[in-house]
Design a protein around this motif. Sequence first.
Motif, PDB file in Angstrom:
ATOM      1  N   ASP A  64      16.687  50.341  74.910  1.00  0.00           N
ATOM      2  CA  ASP A  64      17.205  49.180  74.099  1.00  0.00           C
ATOM      3  C   ASP A  64      18.794  48.720  74.843  1.00  0.00           C
ATOM      4  OD1 ASP A  64      17.931  46.262  72.904  1.00  0.00           O
ATOM      5  OD2 ASP A  64      16.046  47.143  70.870  1.00  0.00           O
ATOM      6  N   ASP A  67      20.095  42.946  74.697  1.00  0.00           N
ATOM      7  CA  ASP A  67      20.011  41.634  75.212  1.00  0.00           C
ATOM      8  C   ASP A  67      18.551  41.093  74.334  1.00  0.00           C
ATOM      9  OD1 ASP A  67      17.930  43.147  76.052  1.00  0.00           O
ATOM     10  OD2 ASP A  67      18.824  42.674  78.622  1.00  0.00           O
ATOM     11  N   GLY A  68      17.855  41.211  73.330  1.00  0.00           N
ATOM     12  CA  GLY A  68      17.253  40.695  72.468  1.00  0.00           C
ATOM     13  C   GLY A  68      15.604  40.242  73.304  1.00  0.00           C
ATOM     14  N   GLN A  69      15.947  41.780  74.078  1.00  0.00           N
ATOM     15  CA  GLN A  69      14.128  41.808  75.152  1.00  0.00           C
ATOM     16  C   GLN A  69      13.667  43.365  74.523  1.00  0.00           C
ATOM     17  OE1 GLN A  69      15.433  40.733  79.353  1.00  0.00           O
ATOM     18  NE2 GLN A  69      15.376  39.118  78.624  1.00  0.00           N
ATOM     19  N   GLY A  70      13.713  43.652  73.389  1.00  0.00           N
ATOM     20  CA  GLY A  70      13.483  44.949  73.687  1.00  0.00           C
ATOM     21  C   GLY A  70      13.631  45.770  74.021  1.00  0.00           C
ATOM     22  N   THR A  72      14.318  47.922  77.688  1.00  0.00           N
ATOM     23  CA  THR A  72      14.359  47.958  78.746  1.00  0.00           C
ATOM     24  C   THR A  72      13.610  49.239  79.453  1.00  0.00           C
ATOM     25  OG1 THR A  72      15.911  46.317  79.350  1.00  0.00           O
ATOM     26  CG2 THR A  72      15.932  46.949  80.439  1.00  0.00           C
ATOM     27  N   CYS A  79      10.190  45.116  80.144  1.00  0.00           N
ATOM     28  CA  CYS A  79      11.190  44.569  78.844  1.00  0.00           C
ATOM     29  C   CYS A  79       9.962  44.643  78.398  1.00  0.00           C
ATOM     30  CB  CYS A  79      11.945  44.085  78.525  1.00  0.00           C
ATOM     31  SG  CYS A  79      13.162  44.029  79.640  1.00  0.00           S
ATOM     32  N   GLY A  81      10.059  43.073  75.706  1.00  0.00           N
ATOM     33  CA  GLY A  81       9.664  41.630  75.208  1.00  0.00           C
ATOM     34  C   GLY A  81       9.967  40.594  75.647  1.00  0.00           C
ATOM     35  N   THR A 114       9.526  39.461  71.693  1.00  0.00           N
ATOM     36  CA  THR A 114      10.216  39.207  70.886  1.00  0.00           C
ATOM     37  C   THR A 114      11.023  40.962  70.857  1.00  0.00           C
ATOM     38  OG1 THR A 114       9.711  41.796  69.037  1.00  0.00           O
ATOM     39  CG2 THR A 114       8.495  39.269  69.249  1.00  0.00           C
ATOM     40  N   ASP A 115      12.734  40.907  69.682  1.00  0.00           N
ATOM     41  CA  ASP A 115      12.744  42.478  70.303  1.00  0.00           C
ATOM     42  C   ASP A 115      12.539  43.645  69.570  1.00  0.00           C
ATOM     43  OD1 ASP A 115      13.230  41.175  67.855  1.00  0.00           O
ATOM     44  OD2 ASP A 115      16.101  41.240  68.569  1.00  0.00           O
ATOM     45  N   HIS A 117      11.001  46.985  67.822  1.00  0.00           N
ATOM     46  CA  HIS A 117      10.698  47.648  68.119  1.00  0.00           C
ATOM     47  C   HIS A 117       9.449  48.431  67.185  1.00  0.00           C
ATOM     48  CE1 HIS A 117      15.113  49.230  69.478  1.00  0.00           C
ATOM     49  NE2 HIS A 117      14.643  48.562  70.610  1.00  0.00           N
TER      50      HIS A 117
END
Length: 264
Positions: A64, A67-70, A72, A79, A81, A114-115, A117
């Motif tokens: 992670d 960057d708000g995308q969960g 990577t 991603c 997200g 979402t980001d 987990h």
Amino acid sequence: MKRALLTVLSLVAIAAAGCSSAVSGSQEAEGLASPAKKETAQRIVASAENGTLDWRSAYGYIEDIGDGQGYTAGIIGFCTGTHDLLTLVEEYTGDHPGNGLARYLPALREVDGTDSHEGLDPGFRAAWKAEAKRPEFRAAQDAKRDEEYFDPAVRQAERDGLSALGQFIYYDAIVYHGPGDGPTSFGGIRADAVKRADTPAGGGDEEAYLSAFLDVRREAMRVLHPGHDTSRVDTAQRRFLDEGNLDLETPLEWTMYGTRYEVA
């Protein structure tokens, strides 16, 4: 006699034209889809996505990056997200039921967009790394990269009359910004660039158009992530463009996030 002479001269001219065309065709620059250029493209992208030129070492990459995308992950930054990682695992599971990632599909569907987990920790990262050791999953990553990013970018660039560098600029943009028509997505960036400069297919100068595209893309990067390092535009693609290297010929040198890279 004149007619015979004209016939001979015509044949000579046709043969000469044919030879000229053959030489021109053999010297025509390769596009990004050629094996050598595609390999170069993957190495440049990996320098930005994974901090390495060895893009094949990134199949098992996952973190992670905030960057708000969960999470990577993988060779192109799929991603959790942004839907592409979910569809990758869904399609891979369809072909290979019972793989080590299949049990995370319900959680991946829940966190998509979402980001979060939730449902992925603590085991998902280890499962991804383990699955990435399988050639079947590496092949699935390759196929998803080409289907969603590489092939669409190259096709659009070819329609716009762009050379290998322009094709790469499109490819890196769609990797970072994703497909779509929003102002910070690839389609929106291209639409804005076309307003500023004509594409070569539209009668414009390629270098002027690509410069406009990079300007728009840099602005979009700043909107998405204020203060984020824009090396992949400023000290990589812009450098290649300023050097006039429209065919993306090696050797190449660039700097990414302060690290110097070279492809001989």
